[in-house]
Write a protein that holds these residues in place. Structure first.
Motif, PDB file in Angstrom:
ATOM      1  N   GLY A 370      -6.701  -6.123 -19.290  1.00 37.51           N
ATOM      2  CA  GLY A 370      -6.526  -6.595 -17.924  1.00 37.51           C
ATOM      3  C   GLY A 370      -7.151  -5.698 -16.879  1.00 37.51           C
ATOM      4  O   GLY A 370      -6.950  -5.916 -15.676  1.00 37.51           O
ATOM      5  N   LYS A 371      -7.917  -4.687 -17.292  1.00 39.18           N
ATOM      6  CA  LYS A 371      -8.585  -3.764 -16.381  1.00 39.18           C
ATOM      7  C   LYS A 371     -10.091  -3.873 -16.542  1.00 39.18           C
ATOM      8  O   LYS A 371     -10.591  -4.207 -17.623  1.00 39.18           O
ATOM      9  N   THR A 372     -10.813  -3.603 -15.455  1.00 42.97           N
ATOM     10  CA  THR A 372     -12.267  -3.598 -15.467  1.00 42.97           C
ATOM     11  C   THR A 372     -12.768  -2.276 -14.903  1.00 42.97           C
ATOM     12  O   THR A 372     -12.254  -1.793 -13.884  1.00 42.97           O
ATOM     13  N   GLU A 373     -13.748  -1.691 -15.564  1.00 49.33           N
ATOM     14  CA  GLU A 373     -14.318  -0.421 -15.111  1.00 49.33           C
ATOM     15  C   GLU A 373     -15.356  -0.675 -14.024  1.00 49.33           C
ATOM     16  O   GLU A 373     -16.217  -1.549 -14.169  1.00 49.33           O
ATOM     17  N   VAL A 374     -15.290   0.092 -12.949  1.00 44.88           N
ATOM     18  CA  VAL A 374     -16.256   0.020 -11.852  1.00 44.88           C
ATOM     19  C   VAL A 374     -17.172   1.226 -11.968  1.00 44.88           C
ATOM     20  O   VAL A 374     -16.732   2.376 -11.825  1.00 44.88           O
ATOM     21  N   LEU A 375     -18.445   0.980 -12.220  1.00 45.33           N
ATOM     22  CA  LEU A 375     -19.421   2.060 -12.382  1.00 45.33           C
ATOM     23  C   LEU A 375     -19.934   2.560 -11.046  1.00 45.33           C
ATOM     24  O   LEU A 375     -20.256   3.743 -10.902  1.00 45.33           O
ATOM     25  N   ALA A 376     -20.051   1.692 -10.054  1.00 41.46           N
ATOM     26  CA  ALA A 376     -20.567   2.085  -8.746  1.00 41.46           C
ATOM     27  C   ALA A 376     -20.096   1.088  -7.704  1.00 41.46           C
ATOM     28  O   ALA A 376     -19.803  -0.063  -8.011  1.00 41.46           O
ATOM     29  N   GLY A 377     -20.025   1.560  -6.441  1.00 40.79           N
ATOM     30  CA  GLY A 377     -19.637   0.698  -5.340  1.00 40.79           C
ATOM     31  C   GLY A 377     -18.212   0.872  -4.875  1.00 40.79           C
ATOM     32  O   GLY A 377     -17.805   0.257  -3.893  1.00 40.79           O
ATOM     33  N   LEU A 378     -17.434   1.736  -5.540  1.00 46.26           N
ATOM     34  CA  LEU A 378     -16.031   1.915  -5.187  1.00 46.26           C
ATOM     35  C   LEU A 378     -15.639   3.348  -5.501  1.00 46.26           C
ATOM     36  O   LEU A 378     -16.169   3.954  -6.455  1.00 46.26           O
ATOM     37  N   ALA A 379     -14.739   3.904  -4.698  1.00 40.48           N
ATOM     38  CA  ALA A 379     -14.267   5.271  -4.894  1.00 40.48           C
ATOM     39  C   ALA A 379     -12.805   5.251  -5.277  1.00 40.48           C
ATOM     40  O   ALA A 379     -12.063   4.312  -4.958  1.00 40.48           O
ATOM     41  N   ALA A 380     -12.377   6.304  -5.983  1.00 44.87           N
ATOM     42  CA  ALA A 380     -10.982   6.407  -6.382  1.00 44.87           C
ATOM     43  C   ALA A 380     -10.090   6.466  -5.148  1.00 44.87           C
ATOM     44  O   ALA A 380     -10.370   7.191  -4.189  1.00 44.87           O
ATOM     45  N   GLY A 381      -9.012   5.710  -5.163  1.00 49.48           N
ATOM     46  CA  GLY A 381      -8.081   5.680  -4.050  1.00 49.48           C
ATOM     47  C   GLY A 381      -8.307   4.543  -3.077  1.00 49.48           C
ATOM     48  O   GLY A 381      -7.396   4.205  -2.310  1.00 49.48           O
ATOM     49  N   GLU A 382      -9.500   3.951  -3.066  1.00 48.47           N
ATOM     50  CA  GLU A 382      -9.733   2.809  -2.176  1.00 48.47           C
ATOM     51  C   GLU A 382      -8.906   1.621  -2.659  1.00 48.47           C
ATOM     52  O   GLU A 382      -8.781   1.377  -3.856  1.00 48.47           O
ATOM     53  N   LYS A 383      -8.366   0.863  -1.722  1.00 47.69           N
ATOM     54  CA  LYS A 383      -7.480  -0.248  -2.044  1.00 47.69           C
ATOM     55  C   LYS A 383      -8.246  -1.564  -2.008  1.00 47.69           C
ATOM     56  O   LYS A 383      -9.046  -1.802  -1.097  1.00 47.69           O
ATOM     57  N   VAL A 384      -7.991  -2.397  -3.008  1.00 44.27           N
ATOM     58  CA  VAL A 384      -8.638  -3.696  -3.114  1.00 44.27           C
ATOM     59  C   VAL A 384      -7.564  -4.775  -3.221  1.00 44.27           C
ATOM     60  O   VAL A 384      -6.425  -4.512  -3.630  1.00 44.27           O
ATOM     61  N   VAL A 385      -7.933  -5.986  -2.844  1.00 37.52           N
ATOM     62  CA  VAL A 385      -7.017  -7.124  -2.896  1.00 37.52           C
ATOM     63  C   VAL A 385      -7.087  -7.737  -4.290  1.00 37.52           C
ATOM     64  O   VAL A 385      -8.168  -8.095  -4.764  1.00 37.52           O
ATOM     65  N   ALA A 386      -5.938  -7.848  -4.936  1.00 34.87           N
ATOM     66  CA  ALA A 386      -5.885  -8.389  -6.297  1.00 34.87           C
ATOM     67  C   ALA A 386      -5.398  -9.829  -6.341  1.00 34.87           C
ATOM     68  O   ALA A 386      -5.446 -10.459  -7.393  1.00 34.87           O
ATOM     69  N   SER A 387      -4.929 -10.368  -5.203  1.00 36.61           N
ATOM     70  CA  SER A 387      -4.452 -11.745  -5.158  1.00 36.61           C
ATOM     71  C   SER A 387      -4.732 -12.301  -3.771  1.00 36.61           C
ATOM     72  O   SER A 387      -4.382 -11.686  -2.767  1.00 36.61           O
ATOM     73  N   GLY A 388      -5.387 -13.489  -3.719  1.00 33.35           N
ATOM     74  CA  GLY A 388      -5.754 -14.080  -2.446  1.00 33.35           C
ATOM     75  C   GLY A 388      -7.093 -13.622  -1.922  1.00 33.35           C
ATOM     76  O   GLY A 388      -7.447 -13.899  -0.779  1.00 33.35           O
ATOM     77  N   GLN A 389      -7.870 -12.924  -2.770  1.00 32.13           N
ATOM     78  CA  GLN A 389      -9.140 -12.377  -2.305  1.00 32.13           C
ATOM     79  C   GLN A 389     -10.213 -13.436  -2.096  1.00 32.13           C
ATOM     80  O   GLN A 389     -11.151 -13.221  -1.318  1.00 32.13           O
ATOM     81  N   PHE A 390     -10.098 -14.593  -2.749  1.00 31.97           N
ATOM     82  CA  PHE A 390     -11.131 -15.619  -2.606  1.00 31.97           C
ATOM     83  C   PHE A 390     -11.107 -16.225  -1.202  1.00 31.97           C
ATOM     84  O   PHE A 390     -12.156 -16.525  -0.638  1.00 31.97           O
ATOM     85  N   LEU A 391      -9.915 -16.383  -0.617  1.00 28.59           N
ATOM     86  CA  LEU A 391      -9.842 -16.899   0.751  1.00 28.59           C
ATOM     87  C   LEU A 391     -10.447 -15.902   1.734  1.00 28.59           C
ATOM     88  O   LEU A 391     -11.140 -16.285   2.677  1.00 28.59           O
ATOM     89  N   LEU A 392     -10.213 -14.615   1.505  1.00 28.48           N
ATOM     90  CA  LEU A 392     -10.788 -13.604   2.381  1.00 28.48           C
ATOM     91  C   LEU A 392     -12.303 -13.553   2.247  1.00 28.48           C
ATOM     92  O   LEU A 392     -13.019 -13.365   3.231  1.00 28.48           O
ATOM     93  N   ASP A 393     -12.799 -13.729   1.041  1.00 30.58           N
ATOM     94  CA  ASP A 393     -14.247 -13.741   0.837  1.00 30.58           C
ATOM     95  C   ASP A 393     -14.885 -14.928   1.541  1.00 30.58           C
ATOM     96  O   ASP A 393     -15.955 -14.809   2.149  1.00 30.58           O
TER      97      ASP A 393
END
Length: 410
Positions: A370-393
């Motif tokens: 259930g986890k995905t590795e981010v190689l680039a584009g994000l830093a540790a500690g930054e918060k992301v939306v895990a539910s409802g993100q498609f409406l925001l996009d």
């Protein structure tokens, strides 16, 4: 006097009418002459450009313009741009966030669990094979009831061979030994070794002073008899194979890994194996080789896993399911559900400090648990939306808010 009263009443009525008319006229003049404050504020707002919300990337300098979609454009005001701050983003009311059920998680460094599950088949360990041959020409005088497929232990007898050449050489050795010449005795003993006799056999002949032309061939390892050519009365030449034994202390598991996931496996990686024959039991092993040739029909690579085989429970031909771990390599992880895959790129929705949201482009790596590795584009500690993100996009796309490029992550 009565006339004067009537005149006075008429004058009073006339004066009241004049006052009412004057008041109404003044009120009307005030309404028409003084500009409305809200209207004035609206007319004084600075317009940056006109655009179509369906095509936010297109900007026009004429309010009567039509977009490429054929829709009438609307103004984009300067104060709207300032309200968004220096960093673009989507503003969401707290009550709307609650209604959407938005869930926010922080990107964190961790290790993926099992990242790949494949299938394979148990096979013999081809590095643990004993080939039993005749050291000299002779005849098979006895077999010990062996057959291909039998499981034997180390030292188990295979067949008795009568070797005339060995009997003659042993007789010469005993004759030279009786001469009492140490140098000649040593030379004769060395000749026996060169013929393939063991030191134990030579010592036995020397002590008993009797030739031993018939020897028993035994298995040097424990395992399964693969081939058996020794039969009573058969003549065997020097170097001819009597039997072949495969060890079963360890076995190989040949697993088929899709070539698209070849980067997820490496030599030394841990593997957890389960078989339907042993429900609830796991067998541990490690990858010892990744074969260099891919299967053209299935587009898979063969990964060889070595497994301990205590008690001989694992038998060649058994079908197994293999879970390949990531080997403990850490990485920056986010929930897989937080990733938006558009086909052309991968996005996550960042949560900004002032309560706004902005898409960010990311480059992805491995997945698992259930986890995905981010190689680039994000830093540790930054918060992301895990539910409802498609409406925001979608809202960000309609508002013309660009995604943060990969190189902008801190």
């Amino acid at each position: 006097m009565k006339l004067d009263a009537k005149n006075a009443a008429r004058w009073s009525a006339g004066i009241m009418a004049i006052v009412l008319v004057a008041g109404a006229g003044g009120f009307w003049l005030g309404r028409s002459g003084a500009p409305d404050v809200g209207e004035k504020a609206r007319t004084e707002r600075k317009v940056l450009y006109w655009y179509d919300p369906m095509v936010p990337a297109e900007h026009y300098d004429n309010p009567n313009s039509l977009s490429s979609m054929g829709m009438k454009t609307v103004p984009k005001y300067a104060d709207e741009e300032k309200a968004g701050g220096t960093t673009p983003g989507v503003k969401v009311d707290p009550s709307a966030r609650q209604n959407l059920g938005m869930r926010v998680v922080a990107a964190e460094v961790g290790s993926l669990p099992s990242s790949l599950t494949v299938t394979g088949t148990i096979d013999f360990n081809q590095r643990n094979v004993a080939v039993i041959q005749a050291r000299a020409g002779g005849f098979v005088t006895r077999v010990y009831g062996r057959a291909p497929g039998d499981v034997i232990v180390a030292g188990a007898p295979i067949a008795d061979l009568q070797l005339p050449e060995w009997g003659g050489a042993q007789g010469e050795f005993l004759a030279v030994r009786r001469l009492g010449r140490p140098d000649l005795t040593a030379a004769a003993r060395q000749r026996l070794r060169l013929l393939g006799m063991s030191d134990a056999l030579i010592t036995q002949v020397e002590r008993s002073e009797r030739t031993k032309g018939t020897i028993t061939i035994t298995s040097p390892i424990s395992g399964v008899i693969q081939t058996l050519d020794a039969r009573a009365g058969v003549a065997m030449s020097a170097g001819q194979t009597l039997a072949q034994v495969s060890g079963i202390d360890t076995v190989w598991l040949n697993a088929a890994v899709p070539q698209a996931q070849a980067s997820a496996v490496r030599v030394g990686q841990h593997a957890s194996v389960s078989l339907s024959a042993f429900p609830g039991q796991l067998f541990g092993g490690r990858i010892i080789a990744i074969l260099p040739i891919a299967q053209a029909e299935s587009r898979t690579l063969t990964v060889r896993i070595e497994l301990p085989n205590r008690g001989g429970a694992l038998r060649p031909g058994m079908f197994a399911t293999v879970a390949l771990g990531d080997g403990g390599q850490p990485g920056l992880l986010v929930p897989t559900e937080a990733v938006i895959r558009t086909g052309a790129r991968n996005l996550v929705i960042l949560t900004l400090a002032d309560g706004r949201y902005r898409p960010a482009e990311v480059r992805l790596g491995r997945e698992g648990g259930g986890k995905t590795e981010v190689l680039a584009g994000l830093a540790a500690g930054e918060k992301v939306v895990a539910s409802g993100q498609f409406l925001l996009d979608s809202e960000a796309s309609l508002s013309g808010i660009p995604a943060r490029p990969i190189g902008s992550a801190q």
